[in-house]
Design a protein around this motif. Sequence first.
Motif, PDB file in Angstrom:
ATOM      1  N   PHE A 209       0.806  -1.026  -0.208  1.00 40.34           N
ATOM      2  CA  PHE A 209      -0.167  -0.128   0.079  1.00 40.34           C
ATOM      3  C   PHE A 209       0.595   1.308   0.187  1.00 40.34           C
ATOM      4  CE2 PHE A 209      -2.226  -3.303   2.146  1.00 40.34           C
ATOM      5  CZ  PHE A 209      -2.796  -3.101   1.919  1.00 40.34           C
ATOM      6  N   VAL A 210       0.661   2.221  -0.465  1.00 43.47           N
ATOM      7  CA  VAL A 210       1.162   3.725  -0.712  1.00 43.47           C
ATOM      8  C   VAL A 210       0.132   4.653  -1.026  1.00 43.47           C
ATOM      9  CG1 VAL A 210       1.686   3.464  -3.524  1.00 43.47           C
ATOM     10  CG2 VAL A 210       3.508   4.651  -1.571  1.00 43.47           C
ATOM     11  N   THR A 211       0.523   5.453  -0.407  1.00 48.50           N
ATOM     12  CA  THR A 211      -0.286   7.250  -0.611  1.00 48.50           C
ATOM     13  C   THR A 211       0.490   7.916  -2.063  1.00 48.50           C
ATOM     14  OG1 THR A 211      -0.414   6.805   1.456  1.00 48.50           O
ATOM     15  CG2 THR A 211      -1.218   8.580   0.617  1.00 48.50           C
ATOM     16  N   TYR A 212      -0.491   8.683  -2.798  1.00 45.24           N
ATOM     17  CA  TYR A 212      -0.109   9.507  -3.822  1.00 45.24           C
ATOM     18  C   TYR A 212      -0.834  10.646  -3.369  1.00 45.24           C
ATOM     19  CZ  TYR A 212       1.782   5.748  -7.050  1.00 45.24           C
ATOM     20  OH  TYR A 212       1.919   4.108  -7.255  1.00 45.24           O
ATOM     21  N   GLY A 213      -0.283  11.517  -4.431  1.00 45.74           N
ATOM     22  CA  GLY A 213      -0.416  13.011  -3.520  1.00 45.74           C
ATOM     23  C   GLY A 213      -0.190  14.056  -2.691  1.00 45.74           C
ATOM     24  N   PHE A 214      -0.618  14.254  -1.858  1.00 44.75           N
ATOM     25  CA  PHE A 214      -0.141  15.722  -0.547  1.00 44.75           C
ATOM     26  C   PHE A 214      -1.406  16.057  -0.053  1.00 44.75           C
ATOM     27  CE2 PHE A 214       0.725  19.199   1.535  1.00 44.75           C
ATOM     28  CZ  PHE A 214       2.400  19.534   1.216  1.00 44.75           C
ATOM     29  N   LEU A 215      -0.868  15.902   1.803  1.00 44.32           N
ATOM     30  CA  LEU A 215      -1.757  15.659   3.075  1.00 44.32           C
ATOM     31  C   LEU A 215      -2.422  16.834   3.115  1.00 44.32           C
ATOM     32  CD1 LEU A 215       0.000  17.103   5.638  1.00 44.32           C
ATOM     33  CD2 LEU A 215       1.445  15.543   5.003  1.00 44.32           C
ATOM     34  N   ASP A 216      -2.837  17.843   2.679  1.00 46.17           N
ATOM     35  CA  ASP A 216      -3.448  19.419   2.705  1.00 46.17           C
ATOM     36  C   ASP A 216      -5.116  18.148   2.647  1.00 46.17           C
ATOM     37  OD1 ASP A 216      -3.789  20.004   0.413  1.00 46.17           O
ATOM     38  OD2 ASP A 216      -2.297  21.533   1.015  1.00 46.17           O
ATOM     39  N   ALA A 217      -6.014  19.232   2.609  1.00 43.87           N
ATOM     40  CA  ALA A 217      -7.175  19.160   2.846  1.00 43.87           C
ATOM     41  C   ALA A 217      -7.291  19.208   1.092  1.00 43.87           C
ATOM     42  CB  ALA A 217      -8.319  19.936   3.843  1.00 43.87           C
ATOM     43  N   ALA A 218      -7.502  20.141   0.356  1.00 42.77           N
ATOM     44  CA  ALA A 218      -7.135  19.970  -0.759  1.00 42.77           C
ATOM     45  C   ALA A 218      -5.905  19.030  -1.770  1.00 42.77           C
ATOM     46  CB  ALA A 218      -7.367  21.633  -1.321  1.00 42.77           C
ATOM     47  N   GLY A 219      -5.122  18.405  -1.017  1.00 42.54           N
ATOM     48  CA  GLY A 219      -3.667  17.877  -1.621  1.00 42.54           C
ATOM     49  C   GLY A 219      -4.104  16.304  -2.965  1.00 42.54           C
ATOM     50  N   GLY A 220      -5.600  15.601  -1.782  1.00 44.57           N
ATOM     51  CA  GLY A 220      -5.598  14.956  -3.325  1.00 44.57           C
ATOM     52  C   GLY A 220      -4.608  13.393  -2.683  1.00 44.57           C
ATOM     53  N   TYR A 221      -4.694  13.531  -1.359  1.00 43.11           N
ATOM     54  CA  TYR A 221      -3.977  12.146  -0.656  1.00 43.11           C
ATOM     55  C   TYR A 221      -5.168  10.881  -0.827  1.00 43.11           C
ATOM     56  CZ  TYR A 221       0.245  11.947   2.752  1.00 43.11           C
ATOM     57  OH  TYR A 221       1.716  11.058   2.724  1.00 43.11           O
ATOM     58  N   ASN A 222      -4.479  10.042  -1.543  1.00 46.41           N
ATOM     59  CA  ASN A 222      -5.545   8.832  -1.642  1.00 46.41           C
ATOM     60  C   ASN A 222      -4.350   7.241  -1.508  1.00 46.41           C
ATOM     61  OD1 ASN A 222      -5.207   7.761  -5.001  1.00 46.41           O
ATOM     62  ND2 ASN A 222      -4.562  10.212  -4.818  1.00 46.41           N
ATOM     63  N   ILE A 223      -4.932   6.725  -1.272  1.00 46.82           N
ATOM     64  CA  ILE A 223      -4.426   5.485  -0.546  1.00 46.82           C
ATOM     65  C   ILE A 223      -3.933   4.062  -2.036  1.00 46.82           C
ATOM     66  CG2 ILE A 223      -4.313   3.761   0.586  1.00 46.82           C
ATOM     67  CD1 ILE A 223      -5.286   5.419   2.723  1.00 46.82           C
ATOM     68  N   ARG A 224      -3.335   3.749  -2.527  1.00 45.71           N
ATOM     69  CA  ARG A 224      -3.489   2.553  -3.840  1.00 45.71           C
ATOM     70  C   ARG A 224      -2.476   0.975  -3.141  1.00 45.71           C
ATOM     71  NH1 ARG A 224      -3.266   5.630  -8.385  1.00 45.71           N
ATOM     72  NH2 ARG A 224      -3.824   7.626  -8.378  1.00 45.71           N
ATOM     73  N   GLN A 225      -3.004   0.151  -3.571  1.00 48.81           N
ATOM     74  CA  GLN A 225      -3.013  -1.365  -3.497  1.00 48.81           C
ATOM     75  C   GLN A 225      -2.287  -1.787  -4.828  1.00 48.81           C
ATOM     76  OE1 GLN A 225      -4.806  -5.131  -2.024  1.00 48.81           O
ATOM     77  NE2 GLN A 225      -6.081  -3.312  -2.013  1.00 48.81           N
ATOM     78  N   TYR A 226      -1.485  -1.646  -3.903  1.00 47.11           N
ATOM     79  CA  TYR A 226      -0.068  -3.333  -5.602  1.00 47.11           C
ATOM     80  C   TYR A 226      -0.352  -5.236  -4.885  1.00 47.11           C
ATOM     81  CZ  TYR A 226       0.533   1.263  -7.806  1.00 47.11           C
ATOM     82  OH  TYR A 226       1.141   1.882  -8.350  1.00 47.11           O
ATOM     83  N   ARG A 227       0.226  -5.943  -5.303  1.00 50.80           N
ATOM     84  CA  ARG A 227       0.482  -7.152  -4.682  1.00 50.80           C
ATOM     85  C   ARG A 227       1.516  -8.322  -5.562  1.00 50.80           C
ATOM     86  NH1 ARG A 227      -5.050 -10.273  -5.806  1.00 50.80           N
ATOM     87  NH2 ARG A 227      -5.092 -11.294  -8.066  1.00 50.80           N
ATOM     88  N   SER A 228       1.796  -8.664  -5.061  1.00 45.29           N
ATOM     89  CA  SER A 228       3.088  -9.473  -5.414  1.00 45.29           C
ATOM     90  C   SER A 228       3.151 -11.121  -4.081  1.00 45.29           C
ATOM     91  CB  SER A 228       4.605  -9.050  -5.197  1.00 45.29           C
ATOM     92  OG  SER A 228       5.068 -10.111  -5.404  1.00 45.29           O
ATOM     93  N   LYS A 229       3.763 -12.270  -5.155  1.00 46.27           N
ATOM     94  CA  LYS A 229       3.803 -13.630  -4.132  1.00 46.27           C
ATOM     95  C   LYS A 229       5.247 -13.476  -4.142  1.00 46.27           C
ATOM     96  CE  LYS A 229       0.268 -16.683  -5.964  1.00 46.27           C
ATOM     97  NZ  LYS A 229      -0.865 -16.689  -3.986  1.00 46.27           N
ATOM     98  N   ASN A 230       5.966 -12.350  -4.333  1.00 48.79           N
ATOM     99  CA  ASN A 230       7.577 -12.333  -3.555  1.00 48.79           C
ATOM    100  C   ASN A 230       7.160 -10.682  -2.137  1.00 48.79           C
ATOM    101  OD1 ASN A 230       8.055 -14.673  -4.400  1.00 48.79           O
ATOM    102  ND2 ASN A 230       7.985 -12.859  -6.534  1.00 48.79           N
TER     103      ASN A 230
END
Length: 330
Positions: A209-230
């Motif tokens: 899991f990682v967060t893109y965007g910026f952390l203020d209210a108008a910054g568009g912070y959003n959480i993304r998900q990836y996965r792997s077997k390793n």
Amino acid sequence: AQVQWGTPENEWQTNVWAPSVIYNKVMNKYCYYASTSLFGTANSVIWMATSENPEGPFIYEDCLLYSGFNKHITAEGEIMYPTHYKYTNLGELSQTLVYSKKQIEKQGWFHWWDGYDNSYGKAPNCIDPAVFYDEKGDLWMTYGSYSGGTYIVPLCKTTGMPDFFKMKHTKGYDMYFGKKLLSTNEETEGSGEGPFILYDKETDYYYLFVTYGFLDAAGGYNIRQYRSKNPDGPYVDIMGNDGNEMKSTGLKISGNYGFEGEGLTYLSSGHSSYLTDGTKIFEAFHTRYNDGFGGYFDMKIHQMVRTKSGWLTPLPLSYKGETLNKTGFD
């Protein structure tokens, strides 16, 4: 620490970001990993402290990784700046013959003018460590980055420090920073921070899991998900995109949202972490609100469910002890 060279110690301005605490089973100690950084730059360091008690006190041990260093020297061949790599643990590693000066200076960490290159897809910003054990009991740390990308390094279980020898001799690894899992790029506006990796026995996947965007209210912070077997990837999203592709990737699982009639909008959710009790999986993250300024926030705990295809998605409301009777959500 935000310190000008030569500043008296009593005038230092220090900061500590994004701590991660884990119990090291070999060391028999709680290891506290955190980053210290000069805001708005890649001048950062990840360090570790230890304690026999989860509540501390923690005793500083050592620094793991530095970023923002350079190889500037004067015309006479003398060191020009205190940010020269000699003053990081790279200097120590060269003295103990782990790396040679030639090996260090030919790495792609530097611009042609010898400064640190943390542009899109280049060297990382050493912030936001998150440490975890894989299903075999090996210890890892993912970190980064808001520049360069998200990385992972293997740690020595006996010391809690990076295994530089392993990275030096493992294909696909940078000898100092480890393996890049995600690349920052123009479509993510150079962002991407607060990574966390969770292994789920039920699906046999590692989730990043990682967060893109910026952390203020108008910054568009959003959480993304990836996965792997390793544990060290490659990590892909639900569309099969590799995280190192130079475009906006990742399954978006959290962003701005609200419910009709509630009168409250959740904004800029980000910097998430995850835990499991063996059955349920929980997401911890911070969010801001539509108060007109976005000046306040709090922490949220949401339960996550597994889809039929094995992706994890958080429920929209905070966890209140409920038990779900259904699995394999659409």
